[in-house]
Design an enzyme around this catalytic site. Structure first.
Site, short mmCIF file in Angstrom:
data_model
loop_
_atom_site.label_atom_id
_atom_site.label_comp_id
_atom_site.label_asym_id
_atom_site.label_seq_id
_atom_site.Cartn_x
_atom_site.Cartn_y
_atom_site.Cartn_z
N HIS A 62 -12.71 -10.14 -24.85
CA HIS A 62 -12.62 -8.63 -24.52
C HIS A 62 -12.77 -7.52 -25.15
O HIS A 62 -13.80 -6.86 -24.88
CB HIS A 62 -11.17 -8.62 -23.32
CG HIS A 62 -11.06 -7.37 -22.91
ND1 HIS A 62 -12.01 -6.97 -21.57
CD2 HIS A 62 -10.35 -6.41 -22.88
CE1 HIS A 62 -11.47 -5.88 -21.24
NE2 HIS A 62 -10.60 -5.39 -21.94
N TYR A 65 -15.92 -8.78 -28.57
CA TYR A 65 -17.39 -8.91 -27.97
C TYR A 65 -17.88 -10.04 -29.02
O TYR A 65 -19.14 -10.18 -29.37
CB TYR A 65 -18.19 -7.60 -28.18
CG TYR A 65 -17.92 -6.58 -27.17
CD1 TYR A 65 -18.64 -6.66 -26.08
CD2 TYR A 65 -16.84 -5.81 -27.45
CE1 TYR A 65 -18.33 -5.53 -25.09
CE2 TYR A 65 -16.37 -4.82 -26.39
CZ TYR A 65 -17.26 -4.90 -25.30
OH TYR A 65 -16.81 -3.89 -24.18
N SER A 110 -15.72 -3.06 -16.35
CA SER A 110 -15.38 -4.05 -15.36
C SER A 110 -13.84 -4.01 -15.26
O SER A 110 -13.18 -3.79 -16.36
CB SER A 110 -15.85 -5.38 -15.73
OG SER A 110 -15.45 -5.86 -16.94
N HIS A 111 -13.27 -4.27 -14.15
CA HIS A 111 -11.99 -4.68 -14.03
C HIS A 111 -11.88 -5.68 -13.18
O HIS A 111 -10.98 -5.81 -12.40
CB HIS A 111 -10.97 -3.46 -13.30
CG HIS A 111 -9.75 -3.30 -14.51
ND1 HIS A 111 -8.58 -2.84 -14.06
CD2 HIS A 111 -9.57 -3.51 -15.83
CE1 HIS A 111 -7.87 -3.03 -15.01
NE2 HIS A 111 -8.33 -3.17 -16.00
N ASN A 112 -12.70 -6.68 -13.47
CA ASN A 112 -12.71 -7.98 -12.54
C ASN A 112 -11.50 -8.80 -12.11
O ASN A 112 -11.10 -8.97 -11.13
CB ASN A 112 -13.98 -8.67 -12.74
CG ASN A 112 -15.14 -8.15 -13.01
OD1 ASN A 112 -15.33 -6.99 -12.57
ND2 ASN A 112 -16.20 -8.62 -13.77
N HIS A 113 -11.17 -9.46 -13.43
CA HIS A 113 -9.94 -10.11 -13.19
C HIS A 113 -8.50 -9.50 -12.72
O HIS A 113 -7.85 -10.13 -11.90
CB HIS A 113 -9.86 -10.92 -14.58
CG HIS A 113 -10.80 -11.59 -14.98
ND1 HIS A 113 -11.58 -11.43 -16.14
CD2 HIS A 113 -11.43 -12.63 -14.44
CE1 HIS A 113 -12.64 -12.11 -16.18
NE2 HIS A 113 -12.41 -12.88 -15.22
N ASN A 564 -20.10 -2.59 -21.43
CA ASN A 564 -19.01 -3.34 -21.21
C ASN A 564 -19.51 -4.80 -21.05
O ASN A 564 -20.56 -4.85 -20.16
CB ASN A 564 -18.18 -2.79 -20.37
CG ASN A 564 -17.19 -3.99 -19.93
OD1 ASN A 564 -17.07 -4.24 -18.64
ND2 ASN A 564 -16.13 -4.05 -20.64
N SER A 566 -18.46 -8.45 -19.60
CA SER A 566 -17.23 -9.36 -18.96
C SER A 566 -17.66 -10.70 -18.64
O SER A 566 -18.64 -10.89 -17.82
CB SER A 566 -16.98 -8.59 -17.51
OG SER A 566 -16.02 -9.35 -16.82
#
Lengths: 769, 77
Positions: A62, A65, A110-113, A564, A566
């Site tokens: 995260h 990279y 992203s703030h997926n999880h 970003n 992800s």
């Protein structure tokens, strides 16, 4: 209440030197053997628990990279020369000069999880995080956009996740008073169990007031301000702290969920802007992922290289926190500033006025040439003992870099060979009518206002266009009307079929959307959502996507300013569709000249279709909605044609030729006609060219097209403009404001009321009650 | 157990913005000496006699509380 690690057990640098063989839980923290060995090599000893915390969070995928870096370099290497770019990749966000002394910064993340685990707070803190990135550049945040992707619309889990995510985005953004002017809502089975919650923020600043994240000036103070530090989102670091809790017999399960406070963020925004205006800040960094570990190591390595931090001075929400927890905490609404000693009192006075907590936690220090060559020196103390003594550059920037193997997936050829040409198509008028109604009511093409009505689109009074328009348009200068347009787009199905072309199609669509409002596209940001980088097939998708996007940006002359990545978006072994989301920023000299998408004010206007229509159905909404088919080739990419089309749309807007314009993408011409008729409620009569295949003309998803409405007097001028830019155009018919039908001669006629019922009924039926 | 009370609180490590707002307002209203405030929700359920505590706990963790960020206690009798 439990107590922190006792002083005798404190893992100091001295203790680490004396106990080189003490086993450490580096694997539980996500570090590989070779990564741990490298840390030992860098330090010349084993890391302390606090150092291990910093390296493990900063060397995570995260933050570092490590799998994407080798490919992302292309964005810099292939960046087109641009005078407009004031700050490029590498800072919190890129900054673009838009003229008249104004600059704009924008970025998508992203703030997926987190949004899957706790939809409301995950989505809310996603907005909060990207807003602080923009704030850290010296800008006032002025708008947000949220591209959202979920599993099947009728799946039970989507019913759990979607309402929470939408409420979280709206709750946080509305409380901040930020208009939400655009985004996407896409459903696909691959996102079940792994929704994509991306957030884009736009900020405005004077071009001479850019702030950067560097700790310069020996003797300058390091100030942590904003919310207090608590046990938010410390996730894996609890491995280190668990011993403490085992001792007390109460091992609390640490949530990796963060809870945000938008009102705290709002005062933080105003406080920061006043600090910038007063010239009290040398450098600034927001606290996001990896918290203080990230902020201190990045600030130090971007400045003089030296910094001392006393963790005892960090204002804690819970006094029992360990040093490792403080370093890894992801508590929201915090910023870290570097301030000259003579300005500290004034800095505190501003913070006090806004009721923002601020503490000096450290100082910028000098480093010897030898220390500088090793990457600087960051020293952290706790209870009077040195627990961190590391070269900050090795933490922030010299993490591992992997050349992950990549290979074209084994099923790729079969997928591409499965051409949708074999699928049965509508032939009769009744079949066309049914197809049109099914498509406009499908979850991906239906009216999204059930979602966007939960967002405030017009707060601040500078929104010129917002959802469902082609792009969000925000006025920057109240006098001149100078403004910006922003759109974000992505199409995972196209990318699955051909990630190189799919990335360029996402870029082209956002570019076209921005140009359709009359704005000239100038820069892009991107959020690359992919499965596991350890899967060579996913890595191939990623490499092809980045290359396609970098080449596309070079061809269109729009540099990538930041973004970003992800990874690990998969459920079990099944990865999501490769989903690059591309945000494009454009400049509009006067937002009063914006081009709307609806036919409402365009009675009697001639409709022209710009661009070339081809029988392209691979990855199309028609193939998916009607046949659950994904295969073949995505639409052809012609970036020269995209650029020419954009030139025409921008020039026509500037000279006032356009009554309306709407770009074509998912669902093709049919979808655009429905949306433009329903936006402002005006009928239209369409006559397809003689000999045209109505199915291809109505439903193909060929790129590089837009439908424009021009007053009859302007038709010749519009045709000339198209001709001079080599953009093909086709007469399609006229807008009939008094008509209540959409009529396509010899194919179908549908009352607008019936179209609206089909288009608008879908989301309320799925998510209400 | 005809009357059951379920108290729901944010987990101690989770930020409580409302509690902080209350804490900030107290001194402004002249109330000094409060060091911390955490607020929560209280549910009063009238239930049938056969209702088991286990079922109440399932109700609490399914609907009344968000177990990701909240904890609850069930009071019976």
């Amino acid at each position: 209440m439990t107590t922190g690690t006792s002083a005798s057990a404190l893992d100091t640098v001295a203790r680490a030197t004396n106990t080189p063989d003490e086993p450490q839980p580096y694997a539980e923290l996500g570090l590989r053997d070779d990564e741990y060995d490298r840390i030992r090599q860098i330090l010349g000893r084993r890391p302390t628990a606090a150092e291990l915390t910093m390296y493990s969070v900063m060397w995570s995928e995260h933050c570092s990279y490590k799998s994407s870096k080798v490919h992302l370099r292309q964005f810099g290497e292939k960046a087109p020369a641009s005078d407009a770019l004031l700050v490029g990749i590498g800072e919190n966000a890129g900054v673009v000069d838009i003229g008249d002394g104004w600059a704009v910064t924008f970025k998508i993340e992203s703030h997926n999880h987190p949004s899957y685990v706790e939809p409301y707070q995950g989505a809310a803190t996603g907005v909060g995080g990207i807003v602080r990135d923009i704030l850290a550049m010296g800008a006032r945040p002025v708008a947000v956009l949220d591209p959202l992707r979920f599993g099947p619309a009728d799946a039970a889990d989507t019913r759990r996740v979607l309402p929470g995510v939408v409420a979280g985005v709206g709750g946080y953004g509305n409380c901040l008073g930020l208009p939400n002017v655009g985004g996407e809502l896409v459903f696909d089975p691959s996102y079940a169990g792994n929704p994509l919650v991306n957030a884009l923020c736009v900020g405005v600043l004077k071009a001479d007031r850019i702030m950067l994240a560097h700790a310069s000036g020996v003797g300058n103070k390091v100030i942590l301000f904003g919310a207090r530090t608590g046990r938010d989102g410390i996730g894996g670091v609890s491995v280190l702290a668990s011993a403490t809790f085992d001792d007390s017999g109460a091992p609390a399960k640490r949530p990796s969920v963060q809870v945000g406070d938008p009102f705290a963020e709002k005062v933080l925004i105003e406080c920061c802007l006043e600090l910038y205006d007063a010239g009290l800040v040398v450098g600034i960094q927001d606290l996001g992922g990896a918290g203080l570990s990230c902020a201190t190591s990045e600030l130090a390595s971007a400045g003089e290289g030296g910094m001392v931090v006393d963790l005892d001075r960090v204002h804690l929400r819970e006094p029992s926190m360990s040093a490792e927890e403080i370093l890894a905490s992801e508590s929201q609404e915090r910023m870290c500033a570097v301030v000259a000693p003579e300005h500290v009192a004034a800095f505190f006075a501003v913070c006090a006025r806004w009721d923002v907590d601020a503490r000096v936690i450290g100082e910028v220090t000098a480093v010897s040439p030898e220390e500088a060559s090793r990457g600087g020196r960051l020293v952290v103390t706790w209870h009077g003992e040195t627990i961190v003594d590391v070269p900050p550059r090795t933490v922030a920037h010299e993490g591992p870099v992997y050349q992950r193997p990549f290979a074209r997936p084994a099923d790729q050829d079969a997928l591409v060979a499965d051409d949708p040409a074999r699928l049965p198509r509508p032939a009769t008028g009744a079949e066309f009518r049914a197809t049109l109604l099914a498509l406009v009511a499908s979850p991906n093409l239906c009216d999204k206002s059930w979602v966007t009505d939960q967002y405030d689109r017009y707060v601040q009074g500078n929104t010129a266009l917002a959802q469902p328009e082609n792009a969000g348009v925000i006025r920057v200068d109240e006098v001149s009307g100078l403004g910006v347009a922003v759109a974000c787009d992505g199409n995972g199905r196209y990318c699955r079929l051909d990630p190189y072309a799919g990335a360029q199609l996402a870029l082209a669509e956002a570019y076209r959307n921005v140009a359709s409002t009359g704005a000239r596209p100038v820069a892009i940001t991107n959020c690359l959502n992919f499965g596991s980088p350890e899967d060579p097939g996913v890595m191939w998708q990623f490499e092809r996507t980045v290359t396609g996007l970098a080449d596309g940006c070079q061809a269109l002359g729009t540099p990538v300013t930041g973004g970003n990545v992800s990874f690990y978006n998969s459920t079990g072994d099944t990865a999501i569709l490769p989903t690059p989301v591309v945000g494009v920023l454009g400049v509009l000299p006067d937002v009063r000249r914006r081009t709307p998408m609806g036919f409402g004010g365009a009675d009697g206007a001639a409709l022209l279709l710009l661009g070339r229509t081809r029988p392209e159905f691979g990855g199309s909404e028609w193939a998916w909605t009607v046949h659950r088919h994904l295969g073949g080739r995505p639409p052809e990419v012609d970036l020269a044609a995209e650029a020419a089309l954009a030139e025409v749309l921008v020039a026509a807007s500037a000279t006032g030729l356009l009554a309306a314009a709407h770009d074509l993408s998912d669902g093709g011409l049919a979808q655009v006609l429905v949306e433009a008729c329903l936006r402002g409620e005006a009928g239209a009569r369409i006559t397809l060219p003689a000999g045209a295949d109505p199915f291809v003309w109505l439903f193909a998803e060929s790129a590089g097209r837009a439908l424009v409405a021009v007053r009859p007097d302007d038709r010749a001028a519009m045709a000339d403009l198209c001709g001079s830019h080599g953009v093909p155009w086709t007469d399609l018919g006229t807008v009939q404001a008094s008509s209540t039908d959409l009529v396509i001669d010899a194919v179908l006629a549908v009352p607008l009321a019936e179209l609206r019922a089909a288009w608008s009924g879908t989301l309320p039926a799925l998510f209400e009650g | 157990m005809p009357r059951v009370v379920v108290d729901v609180m944010l987990k101690p490590e989770i930020l409580d913005p409302q509690g902080q707002a209350i804490l900030g307002a107290l001194p402004r209203l002249g109330f000094d000496g409060v060091r911390a405030v955490r607020q929560g929700k209280r549910f009063e359920l009238d239930v049938v006699d056969e209702m088991t505590e286990q079922t109440v706990r399932r109700i609490a963790e399914t609907l009344l509380a968000n177990p990701v960020i909240e904890e609850f206690t069930v009071h019976t009798g």
